[in-house]
Structure formats: C-alpha cells, structure tokens
Design a protein around this motif. Structure first.
Motif, mmCIF file in Angstrom:
data_model
loop_
_atom_site.group_PDB
_atom_site.id
_atom_site.type_symbol
_atom_site.label_atom_id
_atom_site.label_comp_id
_atom_site.label_asym_id
_atom_site.label_seq_id
_atom_site.Cartn_x
_atom_site.Cartn_y
_atom_site.Cartn_z
ATOM 1 N N GLN A 200 0.820 -1.201 0.000
ATOM 2 C CA GLN A 200 0.000 0.000 0.000
ATOM 3 C C GLN A 200 0.862 1.263 0.000
ATOM 4 O OE1 GLN A 200 -2.860 0.645 3.254
ATOM 5 N NE2 GLN A 200 -4.290 1.356 1.686
ATOM 6 N N VAL A 201 1.958 1.237 0.728
ATOM 7 C CA VAL A 201 2.884 2.373 0.697
ATOM 8 C C VAL A 201 3.425 2.566 -0.720
ATOM 9 C CG1 VAL A 201 5.139 3.184 1.488
ATOM 10 C CG2 VAL A 201 3.532 2.216 3.129
ATOM 11 N N TYR A 202 3.794 1.473 -1.372
ATOM 12 C CA TYR A 202 4.273 1.559 -2.749
ATOM 13 C C TYR A 202 3.193 2.135 -3.666
ATOM 14 C CZ TYR A 202 5.848 0.160 -7.394
ATOM 15 O OH TYR A 202 6.218 0.170 -8.716
ATOM 16 N N GLU A 203 1.946 1.697 -3.449
ATOM 17 C CA GLU A 203 0.833 2.203 -4.260
ATOM 18 C C GLU A 203 0.663 3.704 -4.074
ATOM 19 O OE1 GLU A 203 -3.638 0.662 -5.035
ATOM 20 O OE2 GLU A 203 -3.259 1.364 -2.986
ATOM 21 N N TYR A 204 0.781 4.181 -2.845
ATOM 22 C CA TYR A 204 0.647 5.612 -2.580
ATOM 23 C C TYR A 204 1.770 6.405 -3.245
ATOM 24 C CZ TYR A 204 -3.173 5.413 0.832
ATOM 25 O OH TYR A 204 -4.394 5.275 1.443
ATOM 26 N N VAL A 205 2.982 5.907 -3.158
ATOM 27 C CA VAL A 205 4.115 6.589 -3.800
ATOM 28 C C VAL A 205 3.898 6.639 -5.312
ATOM 29 C CG1 VAL A 205 6.583 6.464 -4.275
ATOM 30 C CG2 VAL A 205 5.735 5.988 -1.972
ATOM 31 N N HIS A 206 3.444 5.528 -5.874
ATOM 32 C CA HIS A 206 3.160 5.474 -7.311
ATOM 33 C C HIS A 206 2.054 6.455 -7.685
ATOM 34 C CE1 HIS A 206 2.296 3.847 -11.281
ATOM 35 N NE2 HIS A 206 1.037 3.641 -10.925
ATOM 36 N N ALA A 207 0.995 6.534 -6.844
ATOM 37 C CA ALA A 207 -0.121 7.442 -7.144
ATOM 38 C C ALA A 207 0.334 8.898 -7.126
ATOM 39 C CB ALA A 207 -1.246 7.225 -6.130
ATOM 40 N N TYR A 208 1.133 9.271 -6.142
ATOM 41 C CA TYR A 208 1.576 10.659 -6.026
ATOM 42 C C TYR A 208 2.589 11.038 -7.109
ATOM 43 C CZ TYR A 208 -0.553 12.583 -1.796
ATOM 44 O OH TYR A 208 -1.431 13.121 -0.889
ATOM 45 N N SER A 209 3.547 10.155 -7.356
ATOM 46 C CA SER A 209 4.656 10.528 -8.238
ATOM 47 C C SER A 209 4.378 10.295 -9.712
ATOM 48 C CB SER A 209 5.917 9.751 -7.827
ATOM 49 O OG SER A 209 5.687 8.343 -7.949
ATOM 50 N N GLU A 210 3.587 9.255 -10.045
ATOM 51 C CA GLU A 210 3.397 8.901 -11.450
ATOM 52 C C GLU A 210 1.980 9.152 -11.964
ATOM 53 O OE1 GLU A 210 5.022 5.097 -12.546
ATOM 54 O OE2 GLU A 210 6.355 5.097 -10.802
ATOM 55 N N LEU A 211 0.989 9.086 -11.087
ATOM 56 C CA LEU A 211 -0.393 9.296 -11.511
ATOM 57 C C LEU A 211 -0.899 10.692 -11.170
ATOM 58 C CD1 LEU A 211 -2.010 5.882 -10.441
ATOM 59 C CD2 LEU A 211 -0.844 6.469 -12.578
ATOM 60 N N ASN A 212 -0.129 11.441 -10.403
ATOM 61 C CA ASN A 212 -0.533 12.768 -9.919
ATOM 62 C C ASN A 212 -1.851 12.702 -9.144
ATOM 63 O OD1 ASN A 212 0.089 15.552 -9.660
ATOM 64 N ND2 ASN A 212 -1.443 16.070 -11.210
ATOM 65 N N LEU A 213 -2.123 11.559 -8.541
ATOM 66 C CA LEU A 213 -3.318 11.376 -7.728
ATOM 67 C C LEU A 213 -2.966 11.687 -6.276
ATOM 68 C CD1 LEU A 213 -6.238 10.464 -7.307
ATOM 69 C CD2 LEU A 213 -5.404 8.107 -7.157
ATOM 70 N N LYS A 214 -3.612 12.717 -5.720
ATOM 71 C CA LYS A 214 -3.304 13.178 -4.378
ATOM 72 C C LYS A 214 -4.579 13.352 -3.573
ATOM 73 C CE LYS A 214 0.630 15.710 -6.289
ATOM 74 N NZ LYS A 214 1.293 17.032 -6.457
ATOM 75 N N LEU A 215 -4.401 13.649 -2.303
ATOM 76 C CA LEU A 215 -5.557 13.909 -1.453
ATOM 77 C C LEU A 215 -6.340 15.123 -1.938
ATOM 78 C CD1 LEU A 215 -7.025 12.958 1.137
ATOM 79 C CD2 LEU A 215 -5.590 14.548 2.428
ATOM 80 N N THR A 216 -5.665 16.027 -2.637
ATOM 81 C CA THR A 216 -6.301 17.246 -3.145
ATOM 82 C C THR A 216 -6.893 17.062 -4.549
ATOM 83 O OG1 THR A 216 -4.128 17.986 -3.954
ATOM 84 C CG2 THR A 216 -4.820 18.751 -1.771
ATOM 85 N N TYR A 220 -12.637 12.566 -5.864
ATOM 86 C CA TYR A 220 -12.085 11.228 -6.110
ATOM 87 C C TYR A 220 -10.867 10.985 -5.227
ATOM 88 C CZ TYR A 220 -10.127 7.146 -8.408
ATOM 89 O OH TYR A 220 -9.629 5.890 -8.654
ATOM 90 N N GLY A 221 -9.920 11.910 -5.257
ATOM 91 C CA GLY A 221 -8.717 11.743 -4.448
ATOM 92 C C GLY A 221 -9.015 11.740 -2.961
ATOM 93 N N ALA A 222 -9.946 12.618 -2.540
ATOM 94 C CA ALA A 222 -10.280 12.701 -1.115
ATOM 95 C C ALA A 222 -10.876 11.392 -0.615
ATOM 96 C CB ALA A 222 -11.250 13.857 -0.875
ATOM 97 N N THR A 223 -11.852 10.846 -1.342
ATOM 98 C CA THR A 223 -12.488 9.610 -0.888
ATOM 99 C C THR A 223 -11.540 8.417 -1.017
ATOM 100 O OG1 THR A 223 -13.490 9.370 -3.092
ATOM 101 C CG2 THR A 223 -14.846 10.360 -1.349
ATOM 102 N N PHE A 224 -10.728 8.397 -2.055
ATOM 103 C CA PHE A 224 -9.793 7.283 -2.230
ATOM 104 C C PHE A 224 -8.805 7.203 -1.069
ATOM 105 C CE2 PHE A 224 -5.570 5.853 -3.586
ATOM 106 C CZ PHE A 224 -5.861 4.546 -3.958
ATOM 107 N N PHE A 225 -8.179 8.318 -0.769
ATOM 108 C CA PHE A 225 -7.152 8.290 0.274
ATOM 109 C C PHE A 225 -7.752 8.199 1.673
ATOM 110 C CE2 PHE A 225 -4.490 10.055 -3.155
ATOM 111 C CZ PHE A 225 -3.402 9.203 -3.044
ATOM 112 N N MET A 226 -8.935 8.750 1.884
ATOM 113 C CA MET A 226 -9.559 8.624 3.196
ATOM 114 C C MET A 226 -9.948 7.174 3.474
ATOM 115 S SD MET A 226 -9.504 11.519 4.751
ATOM 116 C CE MET A 226 -10.762 11.493 6.018
ATOM 117 N N LEU A 227 -10.558 6.512 2.496
ATOM 118 C CA LEU A 227 -10.982 5.128 2.688
ATOM 119 C C LEU A 227 -9.792 4.176 2.791
ATOM 120 C CD1 LEU A 227 -14.108 4.938 0.371
ATOM 121 C CD2 LEU A 227 -14.042 4.199 2.752
ATOM 122 N N THR A 228 -8.901 4.232 1.829
ATOM 123 C CA THR A 228 -7.759 3.309 1.858
ATOM 124 C C THR A 228 -6.782 3.661 2.972
ATOM 125 O OG1 THR A 228 -6.569 4.654 0.211
ATOM 126 C CG2 THR A 228 -7.944 2.852 -0.603
#
Length: 286
Positions: A200-216, A220-228
């Motif tokens: 899961q840590v690897y997934e988060y790093v991948h989301a932030y650095s390569e997918l530009n998917l963040k809590l902000t 979508y980003g808010a619910t994804f990161f809050m739930l997971t």
C-alpha cells in the motif's frame, strides 16, 4: 486468561484509574494537532505526534494492567462476557465509521455527480464532464489518473484473504492446545499484514509521483485516500494487536478454554478483511 478464571465467584471491579483521563487528553491533543497540521500551522505536526505517543503509552500501561489482572485470576466468566460485548460494540462503531466514508463515496458518485452534469448545470459549467474521476468544473483540479484493481490491489486482496485463513488455523490450534502451531500461523498472519502495508505504501508513492493522484485531487482523491488510508491504519493497528497476542502466546498466557484476548484481536482482523473486500469492489472496480 488462566484456567481458574471461571471459578471466580464475583464480578471484578478495578480500582480508580488515571488511564481514561490521560487517554482522553492524548486524544484531544492528537486531534488539535491534526487540525493545526492540515491548516499549515507550524506546531501542528509536533502536537499531533505527541498526542499519538501519549495514546500509545496509555494503551501500553492500561492493557498491561488488564493483562496482569487476568493472569492473577481476577476475571470470571461474567467478565469474559463483558469483554465480548465491549468488543462487539467497538467493532460496530468501526462499521459505522467506515459506513460514513462509504456513504460519502456513494453520495458523491451516484447522486452529486449526475446532478452536477444535468442540463441546468450545463448552462453554468458547459465543459464539466459528469464522470467519476473528473477534474472538477472548469478544470479546477489538476489532471490525474484514476486507480485500477491491477495488480497491487488484487495482490493485497489475496494477502488479506490468506491472512484470515492463517489466523483461523492459529485459533483452532490454540483451542486444540498446540501452542507452537498457534504461534507459527499467528506470526504468518502478522507477516502477511506487513506485506500488505508495504504494497500500500508503494501504491501511494506510485499514485503521487506517477499518476498525480493526491488527497487534493477533487472528491475522487479525497475519498480514495480517506478510505484506503484509514483502512491501512486499521491494518497497522490490527497487526500491532496480533503482535501483542503473539508475545502473550509465547509467554503461555492463554489456555484452550480461556483466550478472549486472542479472539478479540481475531475479530478485529476479520473485520478489517471484510472492509477491504468492500473497498476492493467499490473503490477499485466500480
């Protein structure tokens, strides 16, 4: 619990304790620190971490007191029933906790999104696309890539399902009096939980650095990161609980007849497994 606990003829009531007061104060500091942190107040992170440290210390000493009372034979069968009801209500409160976030996800995706994309709102935001994972009206959110179930979420699902199996084998071994088998499969459960968190840590790093998917990244980003994120926190807490139980198994604290400490931690772990199955389907597939 020791084997003579059921013979205790009374309901044990502990003396006055400072732990509830210190625990409440630590929780208050944790939330004040978290609120300050998300609002970019400089002392927020330090207060938040101090509160968390206080909570961990309170739990360590408070549960240590309960374990000591149990090993002294102060707990009767009536106490065991109280613990079971308490754990049941605690897990019910956790169901409501995650239910609130699942409800927010459902409302945003199935109610708000279609409403924002109807004809009336098209006149206000003509470029808005009412699909899940959009960048908001007029592109107010930076472009990002949504998550898919392949492959890390699917691997993590297999890991948690397998951990449920190993924990069940450990429980049956304890009931049969096979302490070494109990410890082995309990350790395997903890290890599977640790691997899950690593992925899961690897997934988060991948989301932030390569997918530009963040809590902000919008709703979508808010619910994804809050739930997971909260689920990952619960996996971590469950692994800590099982580690304490493993230590107690190695110390010979449980018997085949009296081992609610083990059962309570197992209930919690199975609850975490079920929540993940819901997350896997609702967050990654739908």
């Amino acid at each position: 619990m020791s084997s003579n606990h059921a013979a205790v003829p009374y309901y044990f009531v502990p003396g006055p304790s400072r732990w509830p007061l210190l625990g409440g104060a630590s929780l208050l500091l944790t939330m004040i620190g978290a609120s300050a942190w998300v609002n970019d107040v400089s002392w927020g992170p330090y207060l938040n971490l101090a509160g968390i440290a206080g909570i961990l210390l309170v739990l360590y000493f408070w549960f240590g007191d309960a374990i000591g009372e149990s090993e002294k034979g102060l707990y009767s069968e009536r106490i065991d029933h109280s613990f079971r009801w308490s754990m049941s209500w605690f897990i019910f409160s956790e169901v409501m906790f995650f239910g609130a976030f699942f409800g927010a996800l459902f409302y945003a995706r199935s109610i708000s999104m279609p409403w924002l994309g109807d004809l009336d709102n098209k006149l206000i935001w003509p470029d808005f696309s009412a699909h899940w994972g959009n960048t908001g009206p007029a592109g107010t959110v930076q472009d990002f890539v949504t998550m898919t179930p392949f492959w890390i979420p699917t691997i993590n699902t297999a890991l948690l399902l397998l951990s449920g199996v190993t924990l069940t084998i450990s429980h049956h071994a304890l009931r049969a009096g096979h302490r070494s088998v109990t410890a082995l499969f309990l350790f395997a459960t903890i290890a599977l939980g640790a691997v899950f968190m690593g992925f899961q840590v690897y997934e988060y790093v991948h989301a932030y650095s390569e997918l530009n998917l963040k809590l902000t990244s919008g709703i979508y980003g808010a619910t994804f990161f809050m739930l997971t994120g909260f689920h990952g926190f619960h996996v971590t807490m469950g692994a800590i609980m099982l580690s304490v139980i493993l230590y107690r198994v190695l110390k010979g604290h449980f018997t085949p007849e009296q081992h609610f400490g083990f059962e309570g931690a197992a209930w919690y772990w199975h609850f975490v497994d079920v929540v993940w199955l819901g997350l896997y389907v609702v967050v990654y597939w739908l």
